[in-house]
Write an enzyme that holds these catalytic residues in place. Sequence first.
Site, PDB file in Angstrom:
ATOM      1  N   ASN A  11      60.955  80.802  15.285  1.00  0.00           N
ATOM      2  CA  ASN A  11      62.123  81.620  15.624  1.00  0.00           C
ATOM      3  C   ASN A  11      63.337  80.712  15.482  1.00  0.00           C
ATOM      4  O   ASN A  11      63.602  79.891  16.343  1.00  0.00           O
ATOM      5  CB  ASN A  11      61.996  82.148  17.053  1.00  0.00           C
ATOM      6  CG  ASN A  11      63.264  82.855  17.501  1.00  0.00           C
ATOM      7  OD1 ASN A  11      64.067  83.287  16.669  1.00  0.00           O
ATOM      8  ND2 ASN A  11      63.444  82.976  18.801  1.00  0.00           N
ATOM      9  N   LYS A  13      66.399  81.435  15.591  1.00  0.00           N
ATOM     10  CA  LYS A  13      67.581  81.851  16.364  1.00  0.00           C
ATOM     11  C   LYS A  13      68.806  81.792  15.443  1.00  0.00           C
ATOM     12  O   LYS A  13      68.682  82.061  14.259  1.00  0.00           O
ATOM     13  CB  LYS A  13      67.756  80.986  17.614  1.00  0.00           C
ATOM     14  CG  LYS A  13      66.435  80.788  18.365  1.00  0.00           C
ATOM     15  CD  LYS A  13      66.625  80.187  19.709  1.00  0.00           C
ATOM     16  CE  LYS A  13      65.252  79.872  20.298  1.00  0.00           C
ATOM     17  NZ  LYS A  13      65.299  79.659  21.727  1.00  0.00           N
ATOM     18  N   HIS A  96      63.027  89.446  22.668  1.00  0.00           N
ATOM     19  CA  HIS A  96      63.175  88.025  23.025  1.00  0.00           C
ATOM     20  C   HIS A  96      64.035  87.914  24.286  1.00  0.00           C
ATOM     21  O   HIS A  96      64.982  88.681  24.467  1.00  0.00           O
ATOM     22  CB  HIS A  96      63.801  87.257  21.865  1.00  0.00           C
ATOM     23  CG  HIS A  96      63.713  85.776  22.046  1.00  0.00           C
ATOM     24  ND1 HIS A  96      64.577  85.088  22.863  1.00  0.00           N
ATOM     25  CD2 HIS A  96      62.837  84.863  21.559  1.00  0.00           C
ATOM     26  CE1 HIS A  96      64.243  83.804  22.851  1.00  0.00           C
ATOM     27  NE2 HIS A  96      63.187  83.640  22.071  1.00  0.00           N
ATOM     28  N   GLU A  98      66.322  85.977  25.090  1.00  0.00           N
ATOM     29  CA  GLU A  98      67.767  85.796  24.830  1.00  0.00           C
ATOM     30  C   GLU A  98      68.423  87.136  24.513  1.00  0.00           C
ATOM     31  O   GLU A  98      69.560  87.388  24.908  1.00  0.00           O
ATOM     32  CB  GLU A  98      67.969  84.783  23.687  1.00  0.00           C
ATOM     33  CG  GLU A  98      67.637  83.371  24.147  1.00  0.00           C
ATOM     34  CD  GLU A  98      67.165  82.450  23.035  1.00  0.00           C
ATOM     35  OE1 GLU A  98      67.351  82.768  21.841  1.00  0.00           O
ATOM     36  OE2 GLU A  98      66.574  81.397  23.370  1.00  0.00           O
ATOM     37  N   GLU A 168      56.230  84.375  26.527  1.00  0.00           N
ATOM     38  CA  GLU A 168      57.194  83.278  26.594  1.00  0.00           C
ATOM     39  C   GLU A 168      57.803  83.195  27.995  1.00  0.00           C
ATOM     40  O   GLU A 168      58.777  83.907  28.299  1.00  0.00           O
ATOM     41  CB  GLU A 168      58.321  83.510  25.586  1.00  0.00           C
ATOM     42  CG  GLU A 168      57.849  83.597  24.149  1.00  0.00           C
ATOM     43  CD  GLU A 168      58.963  83.226  23.191  1.00  0.00           C
ATOM     44  OE1 GLU A 168      58.752  82.301  22.396  1.00  0.00           O
ATOM     45  OE2 GLU A 168      60.045  83.824  23.257  1.00  0.00           O
ATOM     46  N   GLY A 174      63.223  76.473  25.364  1.00  0.00           N
ATOM     47  CA  GLY A 174      64.335  75.562  25.069  1.00  0.00           C
ATOM     48  C   GLY A 174      64.593  74.540  26.159  1.00  0.00           C
ATOM     49  O   GLY A 174      65.635  73.888  26.164  1.00  0.00           O
ATOM     50  N   SER A 214      58.806  75.790  24.349  1.00  0.00           N
ATOM     51  CA  SER A 214      58.731  74.350  24.115  1.00  0.00           C
ATOM     52  C   SER A 214      57.415  73.911  23.460  1.00  0.00           C
ATOM     53  O   SER A 214      56.883  72.839  23.772  1.00  0.00           O
ATOM     54  CB  SER A 214      59.007  73.578  25.409  1.00  0.00           C
ATOM     55  OG  SER A 214      60.311  73.889  25.887  1.00  0.00           O
TER      56      SER A 214
HETATM   57  C1  PEP Z   1      61.741  80.794  21.425  1.00  0.00           C
HETATM   58  O1  PEP Z   1      62.923  80.860  21.161  1.00  0.00           O
HETATM   59  O2  PEP Z   1      61.049  81.791  21.241  1.00  0.00           O
HETATM   60  C2  PEP Z   1      61.201  79.547  21.943  1.00  0.00           C
HETATM   61  C3  PEP Z   1      59.988  79.543  22.416  1.00  0.00           C
HETATM   62  O3  PEP Z   1      62.018  78.433  21.905  1.00  0.00           O
HETATM   63  P1  PEP Z   1      61.569  76.896  22.151  1.00  0.00           P
HETATM   64  O4  PEP Z   1      60.312  76.669  21.341  1.00  0.00           O
HETATM   65  O5  PEP Z   1      62.719  76.082  21.644  1.00  0.00           O
HETATM   66  O6  PEP Z   1      61.316  76.736  23.600  1.00  0.00           O
END
Ligand code: PEP
Length: 250
Positions: A11, A13, A96, A98, A168, A174, A214
């Site tokens: 992803n 972003k 997501h 976000e 998630e 992040g 992460s």
């Molecule tokens: C994501 O944006 O779906 C995500 C899991 O980000 P990160 O791997 O940076 O934590």
Amino acid sequence: MSNRRTIAAGNWKMNKTASEAVEFVNALKEKVADTASEVVVGVPFVCLPGVVAAAKGSNIKVAAQNVHWEESGAFTGEVSAPMLADLGVDYVIIGHSERREYFGETNETVNKKAHAIFKHGMTPIICCGETLTQREQGVTADHVRYQIKVALLGLSAEQVKQVVIAYEPIWAIGTGKTATNEQANEVCAIIRNTIKELYGEDVSNATRIQYGGSVNAKNAAELFAMSDIDGGLVGGASLKIDDFTIIAKA
Ligand code: PEP
């Protein structure tokens, strides 16, 4: 051992220009040419045409990061499922955290989007997950089960077999704070069990459930080896070609 195929999805972003994206995918396709996992890149809308062309004939699939549920109309700034399908997009990431936090995405809009995505021959990657407060209050299972139940409303068993779910935990996105293998697997198993209650075991055994939060080149293999985790949705580490290659091969 399940026969579900691991799916490693990046992803990106709001990162990379259209030309940077094409350069990245041209390099990535050589590196992941022989991977057993399915490899997906989730790129900004403006990168989609170039990335679909670059990925053609390779084993890289392409995801958009959002879609509107209506086919067309007065929705300034939005992009519809037929527009994405026409470009050759395979997957669409929806729900997501976000988008839920900054853009008003709800379980109900996720459900409408899932229907629109299937109607146009693509596959949704449906994100869910709890906040740190919800985890600390002990309501993770209830929260995630509710998110999944609403997201899947009205979908057929065949569609739910194809859906990809990304668990998630918001506190792990992040932040560099990965859920432990056991924490991640526990919630993925709860999601699978929810699907089993709704659609039966045949369906729940087929649906792929990713962990996201992460994931990196060091922890991916262990996470993906867990019984109910079928790969990852990867943010930061998917922007680095060597790290994402290791994750795709994990
Ligand atoms: C994501 O944006 O779906 C995500 C899991 O980000 P990160 O791997 O940076 O934590």
